[in-house]
Write a protein that holds these residues in place. Structure first.
Motif, PDB file in Angstrom:
ATOM      1  N   UNK A 146     -32.091  17.721  53.906  1.00 51.59           N
ATOM      2  CA  UNK A 146     -32.541  18.213  52.594  1.00 51.59           C
ATOM      3  C   UNK A 146     -31.343  18.736  51.810  1.00 51.59           C
ATOM      4  N   UNK A 147     -31.401  18.567  50.497  1.00 57.67           N
ATOM      5  CA  UNK A 147     -30.372  19.096  49.595  1.00 57.67           C
ATOM      6  C   UNK A 147     -31.075  19.996  48.580  1.00 57.67           C
ATOM      7  N   UNK A 148     -30.577  21.240  48.463  1.00 61.27           N
ATOM      8  CA  UNK A 148     -31.136  22.189  47.486  1.00 61.27           C
ATOM      9  C   UNK A 148     -30.098  22.421  46.390  1.00 61.27           C
ATOM     10  N   UNK A 149     -30.476  22.129  45.155  1.00 62.14           N
ATOM     11  CA  UNK A 149     -29.580  22.355  44.021  1.00 62.14           C
ATOM     12  C   UNK A 149     -29.800  23.760  43.476  1.00 62.14           C
ATOM     13  N   UNK A 150     -28.761  24.585  43.522  1.00 59.12           N
ATOM     14  CA  UNK A 150     -28.855  25.988  43.074  1.00 59.12           C
ATOM     15  C   UNK A 150     -27.633  26.356  42.255  1.00 59.12           C
ATOM     16  N   UNK A 151     -27.176  25.406  41.432  1.00 56.70           N
ATOM     17  CA  UNK A 151     -25.885  25.626  40.772  1.00 56.70           C
ATOM     18  C   UNK A 151     -25.983  26.353  39.429  1.00 56.70           C
ATOM     19  N   UNK A 152     -27.173  26.833  39.089  1.00 57.16           N
ATOM     20  CA  UNK A 152     -27.304  27.742  37.955  1.00 57.16           C
ATOM     21  C   UNK A 152     -27.232  27.098  36.589  1.00 57.16           C
ATOM     22  N   UNK A 153     -26.808  27.917  35.610  1.00 57.52           N
ATOM     23  CA  UNK A 153     -26.799  27.499  34.204  1.00 57.52           C
ATOM     24  C   UNK A 153     -25.437  27.808  33.611  1.00 57.52           C
ATOM     25  N   UNK A 154     -24.577  26.805  33.567  1.00 59.19           N
ATOM     26  CA  UNK A 154     -23.203  27.074  33.109  1.00 59.19           C
ATOM     27  C   UNK A 154     -22.943  26.594  31.689  1.00 59.19           C
ATOM     28  N   UNK A 155     -23.982  26.059  31.043  1.00 52.20           N
ATOM     29  CA  UNK A 155     -23.813  25.605  29.659  1.00 52.20           C
ATOM     30  C   UNK A 155     -24.213  26.686  28.669  1.00 52.20           C
ATOM     31  N   UNK A 156     -23.817  26.507  27.415  1.00 51.15           N
ATOM     32  CA  UNK A 156     -24.173  27.444  26.339  1.00 51.15           C
ATOM     33  C   UNK A 156     -25.239  26.831  25.448  1.00 51.15           C
ATOM     34  N   UNK A 157     -26.201  27.646  25.054  1.00 54.56           N
ATOM     35  CA  UNK A 157     -27.145  27.189  24.028  1.00 54.56           C
ATOM     36  C   UNK A 157     -26.450  27.285  22.664  1.00 54.56           C
ATOM     37  N   UNK A 158     -26.556  26.236  21.906  1.00 52.44           N
ATOM     38  CA  UNK A 158     -25.911  26.225  20.590  1.00 52.44           C
ATOM     39  C   UNK A 158     -26.802  26.935  19.570  1.00 52.44           C
ATOM     40  N   UNK A 159     -26.182  27.644  18.611  1.00 50.34           N
ATOM     41  CA  UNK A 159     -26.952  28.292  17.541  1.00 50.34           C
ATOM     42  C   UNK A 159     -27.429  27.248  16.537  1.00 50.34           C
ATOM     43  N   UNK A 160     -26.643  26.172  16.406  1.00 51.10           N
ATOM     44  CA  UNK A 160     -27.011  25.120  15.460  1.00 51.10           C
ATOM     45  C   UNK A 160     -26.874  25.530  14.008  1.00 51.10           C
ATOM     46  N   UNK A 161     -25.855  26.365  13.698  1.00 51.22           N
ATOM     47  CA  UNK A 161     -25.643  26.787  12.301  1.00 51.22           C
ATOM     48  C   UNK A 161     -24.219  26.435  11.870  1.00 51.22           C
ATOM     49  N   UNK A 162     -24.007  26.210  10.577  1.00 54.63           N
ATOM     50  CA  UNK A 162     -22.647  25.918  10.105  1.00 54.63           C
ATOM     51  C   UNK A 162     -21.704  27.079  10.440  1.00 54.63           C
ATOM     52  N   UNK A 163     -20.460  26.735  10.784  1.00 51.55           N
ATOM     53  CA  UNK A 163     -19.439  27.759  11.024  1.00 51.55           C
ATOM     54  C   UNK A 163     -19.373  28.280  12.451  1.00 51.55           C
TER      55      UNK A 163
END
Length: 496
Positions: free
Chosen positions: A132-149
């Protein structure tokens, strides 16, 4: 044989009544210095050594006396967000590392750092080597605000900013410019309050923590005197907990500044709130609206820095200086709420408000990233689709932690979520849904592959060398630890 100890290669191993796997013991120890068990032991591989990975491993090892667990980690050092996410002035939260260390040193658990799964070794190769393989590598990305600048200098994600002051190697070059007076943090969760507290915390408090030296030097020179913590909804919907808010309220040399208008109708709504939410809201109302006692008023009058929770606002645009190179401010939309309680929605009113600031930190959430094309991934929810931790359409593949649920909750939440995944895996072993009868090579074949590819894993005893160096470096300057900040520096100490 149950209850007897077997001396084997200088190690004491409990047989725990499972003589079927004792009979096949290999004569020796593996690369991590752990005894090699029988080829017919169920072998589980965990990807990621943060809280989710370690709690999953802990439950598997305790619940079943024959299972062997190998934990693979991309960095040379373990513990994930406990090391790189928990605020430096919260050392008590890091005590969980002691429990994780016990798990890592268990005779049926091995740690392999400096192994980038998806690059150094594929998920398919792991699935062939383990039951069995368990993936537990978390959340290393950023949520984008999606706004200019949002790509202007002076705009940072909270994840990167936290990584910078906590010594995450990938954030070492961040070097944030703290020469402005006002900082705006978008989001009102615990991470947002951590960042606000670190920005305003007196240096004599921070220099007794394990904050990195470059961050300490930068904060000592910081011109930031005012921090606004912005949320799109109202006081009743804030995402932080009372502990974090109380720390802001009591932070030395600071005073709160909040708009009384933001709290209209909140006092009347208090009676219907669940207890934790009620206590949190009462503390906010007291801080924002009540006239403080003489001693507290004196403290506030002397304060040189201010902070405030700003409600009913959403980012529309990051405003630049005349050269269009740096952040000069932020344009916020003014919202009103539709509905009540947690289910209320922020609706635009059409009004906007500009705030002058030189630093914007977006704390609107982490997100998981796909690891390998062979693993199903829901890019909208940024999770691996699963049922109680069982990855859909992928027998023998599991997930735990934020990859399973999205980035929510505290370490205790992750613990329960990881135990649930471990229980699903054990149920599948017991029911035969997961066939553990064929022999699997586990780390033996993976170590051979890595060796061929020139990858040198860091085992737990190597991490202990790094740990020892960091502790002694810290001790020399009156800190609990002075972290090594580069992968190269970590590997150098590990390989001594």
């Amino acid at each position: 044989m149950s209850g007897h100890k077997l001396l084997f290669s200088g190690l004491k191993l409990w047989t725990s009544g499972t003589s079927r796997w004792i009979s096949g013991l290999h004569d020796g120890v593996n690369k991590s210095g752990k005894a090699c068990f029988s080829s017919c032991s169920p072998k589980v591989c965990i990807v990621g050594s943060g809280p989710a990975g370690f709690y999953t491993a802990q439950h598997l090892i305790k619940a079943r006396q024959d299972v062997e667990v190998d934990i693979y980690e991309r960095l040379p050092v373990p513990f994930g967000l406990v090391r790189f996410g928990v605020a430096p002035d919260h050392p008590e939260v890091k005590n969980v590392i002691n429990t994780f260390t016990q798990t890592a040193k268990h005779s049926r658990c091995s740690f392999y750092g400096n192994v980038n799964v998806g690059k150094d070794v594929s998920i398919e190769e792991l699935r062939q080597a383990y039951h069995a393989v368990v993936l537990s590598y978390g959340a290393e990305g950023n949520r984008s605000m999606g706004v200019p600048g949002e790509d202007l200098a002076g705009v940072y994600s909270a994840k990167d900013f936290v990584g910078w002051y906590n010594g995450l190697p990938s954030c070492g070059e961040l070097s944030p410019d703290l020469s402005c007076e006002t900082a705006v943090i978008l989001g009102q969760g615990n991470v947002a309050l951590d960042v606000a507290r670190i920005l305003l915390c007196p240096i004599d408090i921070l220099e007794k923590t394990d904050i990195t030296q470059p961050a300490l030097d930068a904060l000592a020179e910081s011109q930031v005197r005012r921090v606004l913590i912005v949320g799109r909804r109202g006081p009743i919907q804030v995402a932080c907990t009372i502990k974090e808010l109380r720390e802001m309220v009591n932070l030395p040399d600071t005073r709160p500044e909040m708009a009384a208008a933001d709290f209209e109708g909140v006092t009347e709504a208090l009676k219907d709130l669940p207890r934790p939410r009620k206590r949190l809201t009462e503390l906010m109302v007291k801080t924002a609206l009540e006239i403080p006692g003489e001693k507290e008023q004196e403290r506030r009058n002397k304060a040189s820095r201010t902070w405030g929770l700003k409600f009913f606002r959403s980012p529309v645009e990051i405003l630049s200086d005349p050269d269009r190179k740096r952040t000069a401010g932020i344009r916020l939309a003014v919202n009103r709420l539709e509905g009540s309680g947690d289910s209320s929605r922020a609706v635009l009113t059409g009004e906007v408000e500009d705030v002058t600031c030189g630093l914007v930190i977006s704390s609107i959430g982490y997100k998981s990233l796909p690891i390998d094309p062979s693993v199903p991934f829901d890019s909208h929810k940024a999770i691996v689709p699963n049922n109680m931790g069982r990855v859909q359409q992928a027998a023998g593949l599991y997930c735990s932690g934020w990859l399973k649920t999205g980035p929510t909750g505290v370490i205790a939440t992750t613990m329960n979520n990881s135990f649930d995944t471990a229980r699903s895996l054990l149920e599948d072993m017991d029911s035969g849904t997961l066939d553990v009868s064929p022999a699997k090579p586990g780390s033996q074949s993976i170590s051979a592959l890595l060796d061929k590819r020139g990858v040198k894993p860091v085992v737990f005893s190597d991490w202990e060398k790094i740990d020892s160096v960091e502790m002694s470096r810290g001790k020399a300057i009156g800190k609990p630890r002075e972290k090594l900040l580069t992968v190269e520096g970590m590997l150098q100490e590990a390989q001594k």
